[in-house]
Scaffold this motif. Sequence first.
Motif, short mmCIF file in Angstrom:
data_model
loop_
_atom_site.label_atom_id
_atom_site.label_comp_id
_atom_site.label_asym_id
_atom_site.label_seq_id
_atom_site.Cartn_x
_atom_site.Cartn_y
_atom_site.Cartn_z
N ARG A 60 0.86 -1.19 0.00
CA ARG A 60 0.00 0.00 0.00
C ARG A 60 0.89 1.22 0.00
O ARG A 60 1.75 1.36 0.88
CB ARG A 60 -0.89 0.02 1.25
N LYS A 61 0.67 2.11 -0.95
CA LYS A 61 1.46 3.33 -1.02
C LYS A 61 0.71 4.45 -0.30
O LYS A 61 -0.50 4.61 -0.47
CB LYS A 61 1.70 3.72 -2.47
N HIS A 62 1.42 5.20 0.54
CA HIS A 62 0.83 6.30 1.31
C HIS A 62 1.37 7.63 0.81
O HIS A 62 2.58 7.80 0.68
CB HIS A 62 1.19 6.14 2.80
N GLU A 63 0.48 8.56 0.52
CA GLU A 63 0.87 9.90 0.06
C GLU A 63 0.02 10.95 0.77
O GLU A 63 -1.17 10.72 1.01
CB GLU A 63 0.59 10.05 -1.44
N LEU A 64 0.61 12.10 1.04
CA LEU A 64 -0.17 13.21 1.59
C LEU A 64 -1.15 13.70 0.52
O LEU A 64 -0.83 13.72 -0.66
CB LEU A 64 0.74 14.38 1.99
N ARG A 65 -2.35 14.12 0.97
CA ARG A 65 -3.32 14.73 0.04
C ARG A 65 -3.07 16.24 0.02
O ARG A 65 -3.94 17.04 0.39
CB ARG A 65 -4.75 14.39 0.50
N ARG A 66 -1.87 16.58 -0.39
CA ARG A 66 -1.42 17.97 -0.26
C ARG A 66 -2.28 18.96 -1.03
O ARG A 66 -2.66 20.00 -0.49
CB ARG A 66 0.02 18.06 -0.79
N ASP A 67 -2.54 18.65 -2.30
CA ASP A 67 -3.29 19.60 -3.13
C ASP A 67 -4.71 19.79 -2.60
O ASP A 67 -5.22 20.91 -2.53
CB ASP A 67 -3.33 19.13 -4.59
N GLU A 68 -5.34 18.68 -2.21
CA GLU A 68 -6.72 18.78 -1.71
C GLU A 68 -6.77 19.52 -0.37
O GLU A 68 -7.64 20.35 -0.13
CB GLU A 68 -7.32 17.38 -1.56
N MET A 69 -5.81 19.22 0.51
CA MET A 69 -5.75 19.91 1.80
C MET A 69 -5.51 21.41 1.58
O MET A 69 -6.09 22.25 2.26
CB MET A 69 -4.62 19.34 2.67
N GLU A 70 -4.65 21.71 0.62
CA GLU A 70 -4.34 23.11 0.33
C GLU A 70 -5.58 23.84 -0.18
O GLU A 70 -5.83 24.99 0.17
CB GLU A 70 -3.18 23.19 -0.68
N ARG A 71 -6.35 23.14 -1.01
CA ARG A 71 -7.57 23.75 -1.56
C ARG A 71 -8.59 23.99 -0.42
O ARG A 71 -9.27 25.01 -0.38
CB ARG A 71 -8.16 22.79 -2.59
#
Lengths: 102, 102
Positions: A75-86
């Motif tokens: 399972r790959k984990h990534e921050l939801r950076r763009d969505e959080m920023e929006r």
Amino acid sequence: MRALQHPDVEDLRLPTVLSALADPVRLRIVAELARSGGIVCGDFDVPVSMSTLSHHLKVLREAGVLRVTPQGSYRKHELRRDEMERRFPGVLDSITSAIEAP
Amino acid sequence: MRALQHPDVEDLRLPTVLSALADPVRLRIVAELARSGGIVCGDFDVPVSMSTLSHHLKVLREAGVLRVTPQGSYRKHELRRDEMERRFPGVLDSITSAIEAP
């Protein structure tokens, strides 16, 4: 591997996000993800057992901070950076930068 | 009225600050303080009892988010904006702006 649930960006709630981030181990996970771009489960460098790590990753996923994507048997984990920023401009970025403060 | 304890800016810890902010009522208190500059205890517009309000103000004070100053028989509450900005740049400001997100 079954897909995991992720809240929609418009359903993210600030108290839930802050609560998910208000923990030293979870902040360390977020800092690692910010530096690396994406990490598979066994590769996190945090001083906790795999089951504790899984719990922390679940809290962050359910709050909307990170996204988990099956990749083969990992399972790959990534921050939801763009969505959080929006949704909450500057919040995740400033917290990520502040994690390293002494 | 005795002076209350406030943590020094270098003793502020990010998980403690985020934990203090991870509550809808405390976020509302912070938003009010951000708008107003400073509020005496009886003038907060939050739907909780005075004892609950006092508890929330104590959590925010002990985390270093606000400063309480005796003013005659009142206590004035103010955000420690400049100190928070110096310690954790952008964190309190971005959270304050995000409070009003729908």
